[in-house]
Design a protein around this motif. Structure first.
Motif, PDB file in Angstrom:
ATOM      1  N   SER A 171       0.814  -1.216   0.000  1.00  0.00           N
ATOM      2  CA  SER A 171       0.000   0.000   0.000  1.00  0.00           C
ATOM      3  C   SER A 171       0.847   1.265   0.000  1.00  0.00           C
ATOM      4  O   SER A 171       0.404   2.292  -0.478  1.00  0.00           O
ATOM      5  CB  SER A 171      -0.944   0.009   1.206  1.00  0.00           C
ATOM      6  OG  SER A 171      -0.199   0.118   2.392  1.00  0.00           O
ATOM      7  N   GLN A 200      -2.060   4.512  -5.799  1.00  0.00           N
ATOM      8  CA  GLN A 200      -2.886   3.708  -4.909  1.00  0.00           C
ATOM      9  C   GLN A 200      -4.283   4.307  -4.881  1.00  0.00           C
ATOM     10  O   GLN A 200      -4.443   5.517  -4.697  1.00  0.00           O
ATOM     11  CB  GLN A 200      -2.313   3.674  -3.495  1.00  0.00           C
ATOM     12  CG  GLN A 200      -3.221   3.037  -2.448  1.00  0.00           C
ATOM     13  CD  GLN A 200      -3.338   1.540  -2.628  1.00  0.00           C
ATOM     14  OE1 GLN A 200      -2.342   0.840  -2.701  1.00  0.00           O
ATOM     15  NE2 GLN A 200      -4.571   1.046  -2.708  1.00  0.00           N
ATOM     16  N   TYR A 201      -5.296   3.480  -5.096  1.00  0.00           N
ATOM     17  CA  TYR A 201      -6.681   3.933  -5.032  1.00  0.00           C
ATOM     18  C   TYR A 201      -7.313   3.482  -3.722  1.00  0.00           C
ATOM     19  O   TYR A 201      -6.886   2.489  -3.113  1.00  0.00           O
ATOM     20  CB  TYR A 201      -7.490   3.356  -6.197  1.00  0.00           C
ATOM     21  CG  TYR A 201      -7.162   3.942  -7.547  1.00  0.00           C
ATOM     22  CD1 TYR A 201      -7.918   4.999  -8.065  1.00  0.00           C
ATOM     23  CD2 TYR A 201      -6.096   3.462  -8.308  1.00  0.00           C
ATOM     24  CE1 TYR A 201      -7.623   5.546  -9.314  1.00  0.00           C
ATOM     25  CE2 TYR A 201      -5.791   4.002  -9.547  1.00  0.00           C
ATOM     26  CZ  TYR A 201      -6.559   5.048 -10.039  1.00  0.00           C
ATOM     27  OH  TYR A 201      -6.258   5.589 -11.271  1.00  0.00           O
ATOM     28  N   LYS A 203      -7.584   8.788  -5.494  1.00  0.00           N
ATOM     29  CA  LYS A 203      -6.394   8.345  -6.224  1.00  0.00           C
ATOM     30  C   LYS A 203      -5.187   9.037  -5.601  1.00  0.00           C
ATOM     31  O   LYS A 203      -5.080  10.263  -5.626  1.00  0.00           O
ATOM     32  CB  LYS A 203      -6.515   8.699  -7.707  1.00  0.00           C
ATOM     33  CG  LYS A 203      -5.302   8.346  -8.552  1.00  0.00           C
ATOM     34  CD  LYS A 203      -5.527   8.809  -9.994  1.00  0.00           C
ATOM     35  CE  LYS A 203      -4.321   8.530 -10.872  1.00  0.00           C
ATOM     36  NZ  LYS A 203      -4.540   9.032 -12.267  1.00  0.00           N
ATOM     37  N   ILE A 243     -11.731   3.474 -11.649  1.00  0.00           N
ATOM     38  CA  ILE A 243     -10.449   2.853 -11.310  1.00  0.00           C
ATOM     39  C   ILE A 243     -10.067   1.863 -12.406  1.00  0.00           C
ATOM     40  O   ILE A 243     -10.908   1.058 -12.831  1.00  0.00           O
ATOM     41  CB  ILE A 243     -10.552   2.128  -9.948  1.00  0.00           C
ATOM     42  CG1 ILE A 243     -10.944   3.107  -8.841  1.00  0.00           C
ATOM     43  CG2 ILE A 243      -9.235   1.443  -9.598  1.00  0.00           C
ATOM     44  CD1 ILE A 243     -11.239   2.433  -7.517  1.00  0.00           C
ATOM     45  N   TRP A 257      -8.124  -2.979  -9.362  1.00  0.00           N
ATOM     46  CA  TRP A 257      -9.276  -3.322  -8.536  1.00  0.00           C
ATOM     47  C   TRP A 257      -8.902  -4.209  -7.346  1.00  0.00           C
ATOM     48  O   TRP A 257      -9.308  -3.940  -6.214  1.00  0.00           O
ATOM     49  CB  TRP A 257     -10.337  -4.042  -9.376  1.00  0.00           C
ATOM     50  CG  TRP A 257     -11.081  -3.151 -10.322  1.00  0.00           C
ATOM     51  CD1 TRP A 257     -11.049  -1.788 -10.369  1.00  0.00           C
ATOM     52  CD2 TRP A 257     -11.952  -3.572 -11.373  1.00  0.00           C
ATOM     53  NE1 TRP A 257     -11.850  -1.318 -11.385  1.00  0.00           N
ATOM     54  CE2 TRP A 257     -12.424  -2.390 -12.019  1.00  0.00           C
ATOM     55  CE3 TRP A 257     -12.384  -4.812 -11.843  1.00  0.00           C
ATOM     56  CZ2 TRP A 257     -13.310  -2.436 -13.098  1.00  0.00           C
ATOM     57  CZ3 TRP A 257     -13.266  -4.853 -12.927  1.00  0.00           C
ATOM     58  CH2 TRP A 257     -13.722  -3.676 -13.540  1.00  0.00           C
ATOM     59  N   THR A 311      -7.320  -2.432  -4.390  1.00  0.00           N
ATOM     60  CA  THR A 311      -7.969  -1.200  -3.944  1.00  0.00           C
ATOM     61  C   THR A 311      -8.926  -1.518  -2.797  1.00  0.00           C
ATOM     62  O   THR A 311      -9.908  -2.240  -2.988  1.00  0.00           O
ATOM     63  CB  THR A 311      -8.756  -0.539  -5.085  1.00  0.00           C
ATOM     64  OG1 THR A 311      -7.858  -0.138  -6.123  1.00  0.00           O
ATOM     65  CG2 THR A 311      -9.520   0.674  -4.582  1.00  0.00           C
ATOM     66  N   PHE A 348     -13.171  -5.459  -5.523  1.00  0.00           N
ATOM     67  CA  PHE A 348     -12.241  -4.713  -4.683  1.00  0.00           C
ATOM     68  C   PHE A 348     -11.787  -5.536  -3.478  1.00  0.00           C
ATOM     69  O   PHE A 348     -12.364  -6.569  -3.153  1.00  0.00           O
ATOM     70  CB  PHE A 348     -12.886  -3.407  -4.216  1.00  0.00           C
ATOM     71  CG  PHE A 348     -13.306  -2.501  -5.341  1.00  0.00           C
ATOM     72  CD1 PHE A 348     -12.360  -2.004  -6.231  1.00  0.00           C
ATOM     73  CD2 PHE A 348     -14.641  -2.161  -5.526  1.00  0.00           C
ATOM     74  CE1 PHE A 348     -12.733  -1.177  -7.275  1.00  0.00           C
ATOM     75  CE2 PHE A 348     -15.027  -1.338  -6.564  1.00  0.00           C
ATOM     76  CZ  PHE A 348     -14.074  -0.840  -7.451  1.00  0.00           C
TER      77      PHE A 348
END
Length: 432
Positions: free
Chosen positions: A46, A52-53, A70, A118, A123, A126, A160
């Motif tokens: 992360s 990184q979303y 975002k 995204i 996905w 996230t 997700f």
């Protein structure tokens, strides 16, 4: 002999490959229609430098909002926010307390928006998170739990990253701290020592929060209030925060109208804060109320309606609000209904926001309440709402000439707790 060894090696390799494929199928499959479980990402993932979303659902008392963030992650510094996508639906999640499945269509629509915002390659890493606020905090535990379970199942079927703790009810303290993190992240207050922070005032539908970093911590501790310390981006922050459940604008409006202790369903409410002779209806939660002002003649005369309304609001708030001092000299951002009512009065620009004084709310309340009979406002509750805001601010300890910065967005980003909560969640994936 050499060929025999080679053939044996190929057979062994083939058996091993087949075994691994069987294991993969066994652990990734499930009952028909079930979503495959997705483990948490590697802890370092992360916060690796790169994009990184994050998807944060704000399940408030009057509506559910989704924020798609975002970020540009950095290895040893605070991330930078590249973009926010925002959308909302009504009513609030708590409105489906008696039929949780009915909330599914709205949640799925917001998940679709997140998917379209995204890249599909992102996905699976996230995180998608829903945090509910006062609307669900006020529900019985079993009803709130059923709603959360419904959302949790929808998240687990989404593409997700979702875990058991991705759906929860946040405490009032968490709500206040997350909003504080949002505003100070956007204003540069989290850059490091000496950067300077601002306080926040959030007035929602079911609760209200005040959070700030006191310059003199001893003075706050002496008032028997608790200071909380936490880390953001390797820096420790100490703040005072207090959340008042049931003192959001809509919850207080119900109490001021006299319906706070009703058993539910429709009933008639009479209030001195409404225009004399006014008759109308108001939907709140699962109930529809018939509301009316006092009998014509009871509230006539300049200032009489205002004084009667102030008296009623002070009675409702009696003993519930902690006066915190010193607040003068501190910069505060105020949003949610503080902002909306200032826009209604044209005290600030709807898009740009602006600055008001506490006395501006008081003066506006006097003007609106005293003119109810001759020129009723667009909203019949404007007098009540303004009186409540002005009395609340004074009881919190704000002086009449204290300035408040009103902003719906800062740098085109919503001034809600959602961004702060997303930043804190990403931090838990890779703690310092």
């Amino acid at each position: 002999m050499r060929r025999a060894r080679l053939a044996g090696g190929l057979v062994s390799g083939g058996v091993l490959l087949a075994y691994l494929l069987v294991l993969r199928h066994h652990y990734s499959s499930g009952p028909p229609g079930a979503a495959a479980a997705r483990p948490l990402p590697q802890r370092q993932r992360s916060h690796r430098p790169g994009l990184q979303y994050g998807v944060m659902f704000d399940a408030g008392s009057t509506g559910t909002r989704v924020h798609v963030f975002k970020f540009q992650m950095k290895s040893r510094a605070a991330p930078s926010l590249q973009q926010e996508t925002f959308s909302s639906i009504q009513p609030g999640l708590s409105s489906y307390a008696d039929d949780p499945e009915k909330c599914s269509s709205g949640i799925l629509a917001l998940l679709d928006l997140a998917r379209s915002s995204i890249p599909s390659s992102m996905w699976s890493r996230t995180p998608v998170v829903l945090k509910a606020t006062a609307g669900l905090r006020l529900l019985p535990g079993d009803k709130a739990g059923q709603l959360l379970d419904t959302v949790r199942a929808l998240f687990q079927k989404s593409p997700f990253m979702s875990t058991e703790d991705s759906v929860s009810i946040m405490t009032g303290q968490d709500e206040g701290i997350s909003a504080w993190v949002t505003v100070n992240f956007l204003t540069g207050g989290l850059q490091g020592p000496g950067s300077g922070t601002v306080g926040i005032l959030d007035l929602g539908g079911g609760s209200t929060q005040i959070t700030f970093s006191p310059p003199d911590q001893k003075s706050v501790q002496m008032s028997n209030d608790v200071l909380l310390s936490f880390q953001m981006f390797n820096i420790t922050h100490t703040v005072y925060t207090h959340s008042y459940l049931g003192l959001g604008l809509m919850s207080t409006r119900l109490d001021v109208l006299g319906g706070g202790h009703s058993a539910g369903g429709s009933r008639e409410l009479v209030s001195p804060c409404l225009a004399p002779g006014y008759v109308g209806s108001w939907a709140h939660g699962e109930a529809v109320y018939r509301v009316r002002g006092q009998t014509a003649g009871t509230g006539t005369g300049t200032g009489t309606v205002y004084q009667a309304c102030v008296s009623r609001v002070e009675t409702v708030l009696d003993g519930t609000v902690r006066r915190t001092s010193p607040l003068d000299g501190l910069d505060f951002y105020a949003f949610s209904y503080y902002y909306d009512r200032a826009v209604d009065l044209r005290l600030v620009d709807e898009q740009l926001g602006g600055t008001v004084r506490v006395s501006d709310y008081t003066a506006a309340a006097q003007t609106v309440c005293s003119s109810l009979s001759s020129s009723p406002p667009v909203s019949p509750f404007l007098c009540l709402d303004l009186v409540y805001i002005s009395v609340l601010l004074q009881q919190l300890g704000f002086l009449p000439d204290q300035q408040l910065k009103l902003a719906r967005t800062i740098g085109d980003v919503e001034t809600s707790w959602a961004l702060g909560a997303a930043l804190q969640y990403l931090q838990t994936l890779n703690p310092p």
